[in-house]
Design a protein around this motif. Structure first.
Motif, PDB file in Angstrom:
ATOM      1  N   ALA A 207     -11.576   5.290  -0.507  1.00 41.82           N
ATOM      2  CA  ALA A 207     -12.871   4.635  -1.131  1.00 41.82           C
ATOM      3  C   ALA A 207     -13.453   3.792  -0.006  1.00 41.82           C
ATOM      4  CB  ALA A 207     -12.575   3.799  -2.307  1.00 41.82           C
ATOM      5  N   GLY A 208     -14.751   3.916   0.310  1.00 38.96           N
ATOM      6  CA  GLY A 208     -15.714   3.382   1.355  1.00 38.96           C
ATOM      7  C   GLY A 208     -17.123   3.046   0.849  1.00 38.96           C
ATOM      8  N   HIS A 209     -17.613   2.081   1.546  1.00 36.91           N
ATOM      9  CA  HIS A 209     -18.838   1.631   1.217  1.00 36.91           C
ATOM     10  C   HIS A 209     -19.548   1.209   2.571  1.00 36.91           C
ATOM     11  CE1 HIS A 209     -22.329   0.143  -1.143  1.00 36.91           C
ATOM     12  NE2 HIS A 209     -22.136  -1.484  -0.463  1.00 36.91           N
ATOM     13  N   ASP A 210     -20.794   1.390   2.421  1.00 44.84           N
ATOM     14  CA  ASP A 210     -21.842   1.007   3.814  1.00 44.84           C
ATOM     15  C   ASP A 210     -22.859  -0.022   3.145  1.00 44.84           C
ATOM     16  OD1 ASP A 210     -23.852   1.009   5.676  1.00 44.84           O
ATOM     17  OD2 ASP A 210     -22.802   2.427   6.752  1.00 44.84           O
ATOM     18  N   TRP A 211     -23.090  -1.043   3.472  1.00 42.18           N
ATOM     19  CA  TRP A 211     -24.276  -1.801   3.069  1.00 42.18           C
ATOM     20  C   TRP A 211     -25.328  -2.174   4.283  1.00 42.18           C
ATOM     21  CZ3 TRP A 211     -19.127  -3.087   3.221  1.00 42.18           C
ATOM     22  CH2 TRP A 211     -18.748  -3.883   4.363  1.00 42.18           C
ATOM     23  N   GLY A 212     -25.302  -1.106   5.302  1.00 41.50           N
ATOM     24  CA  GLY A 212     -26.301  -1.188   6.358  1.00 41.50           C
ATOM     25  C   GLY A 212     -25.812  -2.124   7.416  1.00 41.50           C
ATOM     26  N   THR A 213     -25.487  -3.211   7.190  1.00 40.95           N
ATOM     27  CA  THR A 213     -25.169  -3.986   8.495  1.00 40.95           C
ATOM     28  C   THR A 213     -23.335  -3.669   8.591  1.00 40.95           C
ATOM     29  OG1 THR A 213     -24.772  -5.922   7.278  1.00 40.95           O
ATOM     30  CG2 THR A 213     -26.706  -5.524   8.358  1.00 40.95           C
ATOM     31  N   GLY A 214     -22.829  -2.940   8.044  1.00 48.60           N
ATOM     32  CA  GLY A 214     -21.354  -3.020   7.990  1.00 48.60           C
ATOM     33  C   GLY A 214     -20.842  -1.962   6.969  1.00 48.60           C
ATOM     34  N   HIS A 215     -19.560  -1.896   7.056  1.00 52.40           N
ATOM     35  CA  HIS A 215     -19.052  -1.064   6.244  1.00 52.40           C
ATOM     36  C   HIS A 215     -17.328  -1.128   5.848  1.00 52.40           C
ATOM     37  CE1 HIS A 215     -17.764   1.142   9.834  1.00 52.40           C
ATOM     38  NE2 HIS A 215     -19.184   1.012  10.269  1.00 52.40           N
ATOM     39  N   ALA A 216     -16.850  -0.886   4.988  1.00 52.66           N
ATOM     40  CA  ALA A 216     -15.510  -1.051   4.782  1.00 52.66           C
ATOM     41  C   ALA A 216     -14.924   0.146   4.046  1.00 52.66           C
ATOM     42  CB  ALA A 216     -15.262  -2.134   3.598  1.00 52.66           C
ATOM     43  N   MET A 217     -13.355   0.407   4.341  1.00 50.24           N
ATOM     44  CA  MET A 217     -12.687   1.603   3.696  1.00 50.24           C
ATOM     45  C   MET A 217     -11.331   1.083   3.295  1.00 50.24           C
ATOM     46  SD  MET A 217     -10.027   3.687   4.843  1.00 50.24           S
ATOM     47  CE  MET A 217     -10.200   3.764   6.486  1.00 50.24           C
ATOM     48  N   LEU A 218     -10.754   1.714   2.330  1.00 49.48           N
ATOM     49  CA  LEU A 218      -9.518   1.521   1.826  1.00 49.48           C
ATOM     50  C   LEU A 218      -9.078   2.893   1.370  1.00 49.48           C
ATOM     51  CD1 LEU A 218      -7.074  -0.435   0.894  1.00 49.48           C
ATOM     52  CD2 LEU A 218      -8.518  -0.458  -1.291  1.00 49.48           C
ATOM     53  N   ALA A 219      -7.986   3.134   2.110  1.00 49.89           N
ATOM     54  CA  ALA A 219      -7.068   4.207   1.765  1.00 49.89           C
ATOM     55  C   ALA A 219      -5.559   4.298   1.179  1.00 49.89           C
ATOM     56  CB  ALA A 219      -7.249   5.443   2.595  1.00 49.89           C
ATOM     57  N   TYR A 220      -5.207   5.017   0.181  1.00 54.07           N
ATOM     58  CA  TYR A 220      -3.752   5.053  -0.013  1.00 54.07           C
ATOM     59  C   TYR A 220      -3.230   6.257  -0.483  1.00 54.07           C
ATOM     60  CZ  TYR A 220       0.288   4.917  -3.477  1.00 54.07           C
ATOM     61  OH  TYR A 220       1.415   5.026  -3.982  1.00 54.07           O
ATOM     62  N   THR A 221      -2.042   6.586   0.005  1.00 54.74           N
ATOM     63  CA  THR A 221      -1.324   7.963  -0.182  1.00 54.74           C
ATOM     64  C   THR A 221       0.339   7.921  -0.662  1.00 54.74           C
ATOM     65  OG1 THR A 221      -2.803   9.046   1.123  1.00 54.74           O
ATOM     66  CG2 THR A 221      -0.555  10.157   0.791  1.00 54.74           C
ATOM     67  N   TYR A 222       0.686   8.374  -1.669  1.00 53.53           N
ATOM     68  CA  TYR A 222       1.959   8.593  -1.868  1.00 53.53           C
ATOM     69  C   TYR A 222       2.196  10.076  -1.663  1.00 53.53           C
ATOM     70  CZ  TYR A 222       5.941   8.985  -4.763  1.00 53.53           C
ATOM     71  OH  TYR A 222       7.391   9.223  -5.550  1.00 53.53           O
ATOM     72  N   ASN A 223       3.635  10.014  -0.898  1.00 57.46           N
ATOM     73  CA  ASN A 223       3.827  11.516  -0.787  1.00 57.46           C
ATOM     74  C   ASN A 223       5.535  11.719  -0.693  1.00 57.46           C
ATOM     75  OD1 ASN A 223       4.568  11.354   2.194  1.00 57.46           O
ATOM     76  ND2 ASN A 223       2.392  11.095   2.297  1.00 57.46           N
ATOM     77  N   GLY A 224       6.000  12.528  -0.730  1.00 60.09           N
ATOM     78  CA  GLY A 224       7.343  12.828  -0.273  1.00 60.09           C
ATOM     79  C   GLY A 224       7.885  14.190  -0.565  1.00 60.09           C
ATOM     80  N   ASN A 225       9.233  14.472  -0.546  1.00 59.41           N
ATOM     81  CA  ASN A 225      10.055  15.804  -0.561  1.00 59.41           C
ATOM     82  C   ASN A 225      11.075  15.598  -1.207  1.00 59.41           C
ATOM     83  OD1 ASN A 225       9.735  15.036   2.763  1.00 59.41           O
ATOM     84  ND2 ASN A 225      11.783  15.930   1.829  1.00 59.41           N
ATOM     85  N   SER A 226      11.501  16.622  -1.587  1.00 57.64           N
ATOM     86  CA  SER A 226      13.218  16.694  -2.056  1.00 57.64           C
ATOM     87  C   SER A 226      14.078  17.104  -0.864  1.00 57.64           C
ATOM     88  CB  SER A 226      13.441  17.726  -3.065  1.00 57.64           C
ATOM     89  OG  SER A 226      13.127  19.048  -2.401  1.00 57.64           O
ATOM     90  N   ASP A 227      15.441  17.014  -1.172  1.00 59.89           N
ATOM     91  CA  ASP A 227      16.184  17.039   0.033  1.00 59.89           C
ATOM     92  C   ASP A 227      16.494  18.576   0.063  1.00 59.89           C
ATOM     93  OD1 ASP A 227      17.906  17.300  -2.145  1.00 59.89           O
ATOM     94  OD2 ASP A 227      19.397  15.763  -1.276  1.00 59.89           O
ATOM     95  N   LEU A 228      17.172  19.127   1.025  1.00 60.60           N
ATOM     96  CA  LEU A 228      17.540  20.470   1.128  1.00 60.60           C
ATOM     97  C   LEU A 228      18.973  20.450   1.991  1.00 60.60           C
ATOM     98  CD1 LEU A 228      16.717  23.481   1.066  1.00 60.60           C
ATOM     99  CD2 LEU A 228      16.067  23.543   3.476  1.00 60.60           C
ATOM    100  N   THR A 229      19.946  21.007   1.454  1.00 61.30           N
ATOM    101  CA  THR A 229      21.305  21.046   1.926  1.00 61.30           C
ATOM    102  C   THR A 229      21.651  22.345   2.525  1.00 61.30           C
ATOM    103  OG1 THR A 229      22.381  21.765  -0.228  1.00 61.30           O
ATOM    104  CG2 THR A 229      21.969  19.256   0.018  1.00 61.30           C
ATOM    105  N   ALA A 230      22.770  22.431   3.102  1.00 63.44           N
ATOM    106  CA  ALA A 230      23.020  23.576   3.797  1.00 63.44           C
ATOM    107  C   ALA A 230      23.449  24.436   2.696  1.00 63.44           C
ATOM    108  CB  ALA A 230      24.402  23.358   4.770  1.00 63.44           C
ATOM    109  N   ARG A 231      24.178  24.209   1.756  1.00 68.50           N
ATOM    110  CA  ARG A 231      24.560  25.013   0.742  1.00 68.50           C
ATOM    111  C   ARG A 231      23.337  25.952   0.121  1.00 68.50           C
ATOM    112  NH1 ARG A 231      29.020  24.891  -2.007  1.00 68.50           N
ATOM    113  NH2 ARG A 231      29.720  22.885  -1.391  1.00 68.50           N
ATOM    114  N   ASP A 232      22.099  25.288   0.357  1.00 71.88           N
ATOM    115  CA  ASP A 232      21.071  26.095  -0.405  1.00 71.88           C
ATOM    116  C   ASP A 232      20.438  27.049   0.727  1.00 71.88           C
ATOM    117  OD1 ASP A 232      20.703  24.199  -2.477  1.00 71.88           O
ATOM    118  OD2 ASP A 232      19.721  22.771  -1.208  1.00 71.88           O
TER     119      ASP A 232
END
Length: 888
Positions: A207-232
């Protein structure tokens, strides 16, 4: 190299002026380009120069634009770098701990290794600012996944020495993650991908906002993965005979193998007792694969937050702030614990093969343990930067910035063997408390005690940087103004780390580092335009030179001065030749300089003693005395002919001489066979009792008992030893053309061709050619693409290829086949149908034809699986992913 699991394109937009791709430029990314507005603060964030709002002179910039990121199914920023041909997956990587520096990567981080020079020789920046070092011992320079991809405006890589601009670590190059500071509105994205026995996902919002004389931004992410073994995966095995290779299965099994006098006796199924000892047959052996359940890809969860703020105050004064936080957890298995057990005759279950005398050992796998070893850990990093800029008379600009960062890392392995309990159980004559290694069941109480060991690594890094700068134009020449930047920087680093080993209830501390470092630096840069277009000189459309110099004074490792000279010669508009010369350096990690050292007893094969095992008093810790140094040269050309719109080409030659690289030689069998180690004072043969006592007095012995008959003292602490000489060519070529109602088509390729890669193990040692040898760069890495866009629809096909190479870890050496995979992408933008500024869905298939990695005749270790090379190929296989992105 390992490709980003869900990436479907080679994100490598080459930009001579380090700007995002425009709609008119060819984009060798595998996806059609899109309009991208320049960030409002782009005059501040320019990779490779201190001159605000200027361009880099003498060096080539390879960029992944927001257009590339926006159209790719990318779940974390580290995948962007792994799809650049200049970046090798050697050393500090998430999926492999093989190669230089890999063994120190306890926290499953993904580092950067440009041109294979080394995982610590590339400097990573965020908006042009240093990042606090991470890793349990501060050895992981930066984890490239800490910034969420949704917060990135672009990523730039300059594969050229840049210590004159940025100081330490910028030997092989610089990677700069530029943030979307001027973003307006709200945007969300999510993706999910799967392969056999594997899942990967991400969700993010900005999310971001610009008010003419300045601006601000905030971002968030969640991510991941399962494991993988040699048996697979069927190709990840110890027994490689079905593939035409060797049998690397261990003889430490259950049932195991008794060895007396060098003769092996296989314990039969069901076990053996003194009454059935006659059934033991000499010369037999059980073999087994104990690493089938070990992890090839660790399970990872990430949470990442980033925020920016920019404000024009008054009278030419502006202020800014940046902050980020990243939290990553990981988990992996390391297979069954095994050991070669020395069994005393006092053991309650002792079995002696008929007619044998002498010491008896049993090769054993602990399949009965309540829990197999499992590693978990947490890596946490946060950093904040505040700054201000003031416009002075004559358009000079003064800047002040301060950043503070902290990294916390923890690595825990539970349920490892607790050797004191095992030793006691092996010696016990009481059947209730003794351990039986001869194939019968053991007491749960005894197994629980043996299974009760832990290994913990805890680390904390802190960094603060204060920077004062001044830049502007000195005077005008016919070709333009002479620009200059000068400044002062103070940097403070602290590293604290220790280990805990022993029983889970009361582990005891081990090796540690608790050190501080202060760095004071002065820097200057001047750019001189010698010839400009208005001067109308044939063959010289534009000629510019740039000179930078930096002086760094360290509180613990001395001083260093490093220059860089760059030249741009534009023959005609669109044809630019460029070149640079620089010196660079990397200061030793605090652990390498201040790590608490200790000595220990081991045995090494000594070629000078007929290959016999000899008693060695060795050491670990840090003993580096000075920074690593380098000399780098680059030459190249960029060609964007005005008479062929849509065509762009870039060719760059690099040459790096990297000296005094820091290495530790513990357990290196060559240590006792090479005279140059003895010449350095690392080796002392046939030491006197006084020399042994002096060594132990300096480096306390663990576990504290003087070893018998010390044949060699080896000071194997990390120190300045080796050298790397590397050279090659990077290229990018792309062509984009509009065909009316048929849409826009693109074709292109990028790659790195290595011309030489040589390593010397120590001063005075000969250089050995390792180009095209396993765990070193391949001769060729390339990527080609075809793409098409027509209105809301876009599609692309990408070919990834690496050349064949030699596996010289086997005898005879094996030629490993080249490896090629195909990726596919199809996207559609529904934004006009629903009234949003963006609503885009895409399907991406990585490794479309599900090609297995090429067979490599190597056995598994605790750091890599057998049968394939994890530094060159991805074990995951075909991944099908869906992505949805929406913006308002």
């Amino acid at each position: 190299m390992i490709k980003g699991v869900l990436l479907t394109a080679a994100s490598i937009t080459a930009l001579a002026n380090a700007q995002p791709a425009s709609a008119q430029e060819a984009s060798p990314t595998g996806v059609p380009p899109s309009d991208q507005s320049k960030p409002a603060d782009d005059s501040i964030v320019v990779t490779g120069t201190r001159l605000k709002g200027d361009t880099v002179v003498g060096s080539a910039i390879v960029s992944v634009s927001r257009a590339d990121i926006d159209r790719l199914n990318v779940v974390n920023s580290s995948q962007l770098f792994l799809n650049l041909p200049q970046v090798n997956n050697l050393g500090v990587t998430q999926n492999s701990r093989q190669g230089n520096g890999g063994s120190a990567n306890f926290n499953a981080a993904q580092g950067l290794n440009i041109h294979g020079i080394g995982p610590y020789a590339t400097l990573m920046l965020i908006d042009g600012r240093r990042v606090v070092p991470q890793g349990s011992y501060g050895l992981i320079v930066s984890d490239t996944s800490i910034i969420p991809t949704i917060a990135l405006e672009r990523v730039e890589v300059m594969a050229d020495g840049a210590s004159a601009v940025y100081g330490s670590d910028a030997v092989a190059g610089v990677a700069n993650l530029v943030l979307r500071r001027a973003f307006k509105g709200i945007e969300a994205s999510s993706s999910y991908g799967w392969a056999d026995n594997y899942r990967q996902y991400q969700a993010g919002v900005i999310a971001g906002h610009d008010w003419g004389t300045g601006h601000a931004m905030l971002a968030y992410t969640y991510n991941g993965n399962s494991d993988l073994t040699a048996r697979d995966r069927s190709f990840a095995r110890s027994d490689l005979r079905p593939f035409g290779g060797s049998d690397f299965r261990t003889t430490r099994c259950n049932p195991g193998n008794i060895t007396v006098g060098g003769v092996s006796y296989a314990i039969p199924a069901g076990g053996v007792t003194p009454a059935t000892a006659g059934a033991l047959q000499p010369g037999t052996a059980n073999r087994c694969d104990t690493l089938l359940d070990s992890t090839m890809v660790p399970k990872i969860r990430r949470n990442s937050v980033v925020a920016t703020f920019d404000q024009d105050v008054t009278g030419g004064l502006s202020v800014r702030a940046t902050g980020f936080y990243a939290h990553r957890t990981f988990g992996s298995r390391i297979g069954l614990p095994t050991a070669t057990l020395t069994v005393p005759a006092t053991n309650a279950f002792f079995v002696r093969p008929a007619g044998t005398v002498g010491t008896e050992t049993v090769g054993y796998a602990f399949t009965e343990l309540p829990e197999t070893p499992y590693t978990t850990g947490v890596s946490e990093v946060y950093q904040g930067t505040v700054g201000a800029s003031l416009t002075l008379p004559y358009d000079w600009v003064a800047t002040v910035d301060y950043s503070y960062g902290r990294a916390n890392d923890r690595y825990d392995t539970a349920h490892v063997l607790y050797n004191p309990a095992l030793t006691a159980a092996l010696a016990s004559s009481n059947p209730a408390t003794a351990f039986n290694p001869y194939g019968a069941a053991n007491s749960p109480t005894v197994l629980a005690a043996i299974n009760g060991g832990v290994e913990k690594l805890v680390g904390q890094g802190r960094q603060s940087v204060a920077d004062l700068g001044l830049s502007g134009a000195l005077f005008a020449l016919p070709a333009g103004s002479v620009s200059v930047a000068i400044g002062y920087q103070h940097q403070y680093n602290r590293q604290f780390a220790y280990t805990l080993t022993g029983p889970a209830a009361s582990p005891f501390p081990g090796t540690q580092v608790n050190a501080r470092r202060n760095i004071d630096s002065l820097y200057a840069e001047v750019k001189v335009p010698l010839i400009g277009p208005d001067m109308d000189i044939p063959g010289f459309y534009r000629l510019t030179t740039d000179v930078a110099v930096r002086y760094d004074s360290f509180s613990d490792v001395g001083n260093t001065t490093n220059p860089k000279v760059g030249v741009d010669w534009e023959v005609i508009q669109g044809l630019r030749f460029h070149g640079s010369y620089s010196t660079a350096f990397r200061a030793p990690a605090l652990y390498h300089t201040h790590g608490a050292g200790a000595s220990f007893y081991t045995q090494l094969t000594d070629p000078l003693a007929g290959g016999a095992l000899v008693n060695v008093l060795a050491a670990f810790g840090g003993n580096a005395k000075k920074p690593e140094t380098a000399r780098t040269y680059t030459f190249g050309l960029d060609f964007k002919p005005v008479f062929v719109p849509g065509l762009s080409m870039q060719l760059s030659y690099f040459n790096v001489h990297y000296e005094g690289t820091i290495a530790a030689l513990t357990n290196n069998a060559q240590l006792l066979n090479q005279p140059y180690y003895a010449n350095l004072g690392i080796i002392t043969r046939n030491p006197t009792a006084q020399q042994v006592a002096a060594f132990i007095a300096q480096l306390p012995l663990i576990p504290g008992v003087v070893p018998p008959n010390v044949a060699v003292i080896a000071d194997t602490r990390a120190t300045n030893l080796g050298a790397v000489h590397a050279g090659g060519l990077d290229y990018v070529v792309g062509y984009q053309r509009e065909l009316g109602n048929a849409g826009t088509f693109g074709i292109g390729s990028s790659g790195t061709v290595y011309l030489n890669y040589k390593i010397a193990a120590a001063p005075g040692a000969p250089f050995v050619d390792l180009l095209g040898k396993i765990l070193n760069p391949n001769k060729l890495q390339l990527r080609g693409y075809l793409n098409w866009q027509n209105g809301p629809v876009d599609a692309s096909v990408i070919l990834n290829r690496s050349s064949s190479y030699t596996n010289n870890l086997t005898a005879p050496a094996q030629k490993v086949a080249s490896y090629a995979t195909v990726d596919f992408h199809l996207g559609y933008d529904f934004a006009e149908l629903v009234g949003l500024s963006k609503l885009r869905a895409s399907v991406d298939v990585t490794n479309l034809f599900d090609r297995n990695p090429p067979f490599v005749n190597i056995g598994p270790t605790l750091q890599a699986e057998g049968g394939f090379d994890a530094t060159q190929a991805n074990p995951i296989g075909r991944v099908i992913g869906f992505t949805l992105k929406a913006a308002y």
